[in-house]
Design a protein around this motif. Sequence first.
Motif, PDB file in Angstrom:
ATOM      1  N   PHE B 214      -4.966   0.828   2.126  1.00  0.00           N
ATOM      2  CA  PHE B 214      -5.549  -0.512   1.944  1.00  0.00           C
ATOM      3  C   PHE B 214      -5.778  -0.857   0.478  1.00  0.00           C
ATOM      4  O   PHE B 214      -5.971  -2.019   0.151  1.00  0.00           O
ATOM      5  N   ASP B 215      -5.775   0.133  -0.380  1.00  0.00           N
ATOM      6  CA  ASP B 215      -5.934  -0.180  -1.804  1.00  0.00           C
ATOM      7  C   ASP B 215      -4.658  -0.811  -2.366  1.00  0.00           C
ATOM      8  O   ASP B 215      -4.679  -1.406  -3.426  1.00  0.00           O
ATOM      9  N   ARG B 216      -3.557  -0.647  -1.634  1.00  0.00           N
ATOM     10  CA  ARG B 216      -2.291  -1.235  -2.079  1.00  0.00           C
ATOM     11  C   ARG B 216      -1.713  -2.150  -0.995  1.00  0.00           C
ATOM     12  O   ARG B 216      -0.501  -2.303  -0.875  1.00  0.00           O
ATOM     13  N   GLY B 217      -2.616  -2.750  -0.194  1.00  0.00           N
ATOM     14  CA  GLY B 217      -2.152  -3.641   0.861  1.00  0.00           C
ATOM     15  C   GLY B 217      -3.302  -4.365   1.519  1.00  0.00           C
ATOM     16  O   GLY B 217      -4.471  -4.138   1.160  1.00  0.00           O
ATOM     17  N   ALA B 232       3.166  -1.291  -5.045  1.00  0.00           N
ATOM     18  CA  ALA B 232       1.706  -1.264  -5.021  1.00  0.00           C
ATOM     19  C   ALA B 232       1.093  -2.437  -4.268  1.00  0.00           C
ATOM     20  O   ALA B 232      -0.122  -2.602  -4.275  1.00  0.00           O
ATOM     21  N   ASP B 233       1.904  -3.267  -3.637  1.00  0.00           N
ATOM     22  CA  ASP B 233       1.359  -4.447  -2.953  1.00  0.00           C
ATOM     23  C   ASP B 233       2.185  -4.722  -1.699  1.00  0.00           C
ATOM     24  O   ASP B 233       3.080  -5.550  -1.690  1.00  0.00           O
TER      25      ASP B 233
END
Lengths: 489, 489
Positions: B214-217, B232-233
Amino acid sequence: MSAYDELMAHVRETQLLAEVAGRLGWDMETVMPHGAAAQRGDEMAAMENVLHARRSDPRIGEWLAAAEPADDVARAQLRLIRRSYDQATKVPADLAGRIARTTARAHGIWARARAEEDVAAFLPALAEVLALRREEAAALSGGTNPYDALVDQYEAGMTEARLAAMFDEMRPRLVALRAAILDKPKPGQVNGRFDEAAQLALSREIAATFGYDFDRGRIDKAVHPFSSGSGADVRITTRTSETDPFNCLYSTIHEVGHAAYEQHVDPAYAATPLGSGASMGVHESQSRIFENQLGRSRAFTGHLFGRMSETFGDLGVADAEAFYAAVNRVSDGYIRTEADEVQYNLHIMLRFDLERAMIAGDLEVGDLEAAWNDRFLADFGYAVDKPSNGVLQDVHWSYGLMGYFPTYALGNVYAGGLHAALRRDVPDLDDRLAAGDVSAATGWLAETVQRHGGLFEPAEVIARACGGTVGPGPLLDYLEAKFGAIYDL
Amino acid sequence: MSAYDELMAHVRETQLLAEVAGRLGWDMETVMPHGAAAQRGDEMAAMENVLHARRSDPRIGEWLAAAEPADDVARAQLRLIRRSYDQATKVPADLAGRIARTTARAHGIWARARAEEDVAAFLPALAEVLALRREEAAALSGGTNPYDALVDQYEAGMTEARLAAMFDEMRPRLVALRAAILDKPKPGQVNGRFDEAAQLALSREIAATFGYDFDRGRIDKAVHPFSSGSGADVRITTRTSETDPFNCLYSTIHEVGHAAYEQHVDPAYAATPLGSGASMGVHESQSRIFENQLGRSRAFTGHLFGRMSETFGDLGVADAEAFYAAVNRVSDGYIRTEADEVQYNLHIMLRFDLERAMIAGDLEVGDLEAAWNDRFLADFGYAVDKPSNGVLQDVHWSYGLMGYFPTYALGNVYAGGLHAALRRDVPDLDDRLAAGDVSAATGWLAETVQRHGGLFEPAEVIARACGGTVGPGPLLDYLEAKFGAIYDL
């Protein structure tokens, strides 16, 4: 195709790409996952490279030389295109890309530093941003005043000297008014716990009242309220405080002023240089007159008192008159965006003087916090208690927006002039506002200012709407009359 | 800089811009105001023009001719760059721009037409999209099979003939399995009203269980679940149904499969052609094995039964065994994305045959609805009741994604092969899944497939992971064994 048509086709596509780049900024502030910050910086730099290449395309110079404008609209397009081309060709592509990449990263560092009250963590990034912007200013100004070159990016034709003169005219009357008010007893405050969902629902209602078109926009929460986009997709953000419902409501009205400007530009100008507001100062005049001269008027606050009482129950103030005084309460505070109309411009003067010293090389970032705190104590009479209430409170410098702050004060000055003209043209304005009908005012602004987009130079569109050049006089007259009545001066 | 380094710098920036363009698609599906659709179409077309110009830049041809790859990674980069360059130079820039603009518009028309059950409203837009894609396919194929050219865009090396042969091998066993199952009594269903917020919270928990970072989505709601972005997204969407909690949960697990693939690619490949999944078919193999072979296994559903009971109370099924049967219930239904594992590929075969007929010119869009409804009745034994359950159900054709559907079936076939290999390599998999620990499986997939990104050709990465070429056999064996046990065949 004529040279003009070829030029406009090129410029239209550039405008559309600029909208896309702007949307990345909105995304970053509202919905982007934290871990995507570095990649987003690279993405924004890639977009910036594309935009810079298109804006400095040598064919633009050739088209500009050959283009023959058919009318005033075409002449205005060419004026703005020439301005953009001059700016773009003076800044090397590599520098523009580095600025985009560095500010995206610096913004993330600022947000963390602010949350952790850690100025030192932000300073290396700020130093990088400052160095790049000084490099850019030197390239733009060609050896003349670099701060002028930065201000001119946001407000065509404005200079450090003219701003300094404007502030010199404003400062004594504002300082005197502030001192007189602070000698008086303070009015009461609104009191209670205000449900966030209800605040957001009411702020959406008030946004619609002020003419925000939700079919071409949306409202989200963000750390810093802002408006983003042009044409058919103009989004705003707001924020909430459980104990201060005015934070959300007036942030929303302010941003609706910006958004209404973009939403009301003549659709014929869409995706061209004329399709956005004339300048940051004119933009701010719209948000400020929405927020203050209309939103914080005695007449409109009467309506708002009713709607807030219906929404939240007892507000802790006796009646509409007390509510009006609470909305316009002048009191100590650290935060620019929460400042009342009397003290707001003092916050701007502080930033103006610090940032022009940084650009001139007279102030190092290592000395910035001390300089901020000293100046704040001198101007406001009490000390900054923590960095998020001081030098870390604003997003702007992390984005490299030196030269931007003074356009807020300019917007206040323009709003003062527009308000005086509006009152002349709409004599029954207060009756309408008291009934919750803002349309006569927003319609007047749409007709005299907003629909023109970038057609006229910033100072000219204001002068046309007001029937003459506007200085700080009308704003100061309005403030002295309004707060003189509230505080019985 | 060497030719290879210059080429990679150019390609890296193109990849970043492609990420930006992809983000516009996410925005359109999740948060964009309705009134912005036309402007968004222009914005996407402008981005497409930029991307097309960069992908067909003649310097790429020169760099490719001069580049000397230092290793296998460089060789793979060049393979993918050459492929992209060939495709881009065969499609005229003007055509690429028209496709982007037309599909953006057609998508909005499709969404409205689907909501209003109005096929006729969609057909003119679909006819335009089809004509443009046929034009593109003709340009790409150079007179050979145009449908092959479209499929190849999504699955390098795949052809209509090979897909037809694959479906010919699958069809008899799937039809027989379906018939045998539908002769048996149906298992019970989960029953109740399931709070949306609780569904979304549980789906977030399960997403984390399956390794979504969740830190990258982020997860949002959308009409059609999808995964979007690289590196990263990587964002996913899901949807909810008040009466069917599996819709949200298994859509989420499916999209987490796609997202995990993107999130696990070797970071050294970020913002290069190797930085994404190898193909649509390999991508779908990851989402399908997450959703079905893992998520709908007897072992994992035991864990899920516990978590859902804790979240929602009584589910209307007696025990974990009945819950497993309910999760894997085979029953009549119109919607591909809600189809069970047995019938899913029959939905794909229908679309495959209709779209290749449209591309070949053997089926006009005016006859499409009748052709859909006739084929559906023949394959499934009951009539389509409304367009949103028939020809308007899928987003794909509005976006011009003809040639894409068969990659879903290919993904199922690859998932069958991977699952057999995973079971060999992780003998205690069921014990782990029963405890809610999916990490051995997701770790195996990350290691054998996902980390390689685009390093190998699609068929090769699957063959390497499975220890040999994969056909439909393992998938069909798995389906017959699993559903044979559930339905006592």
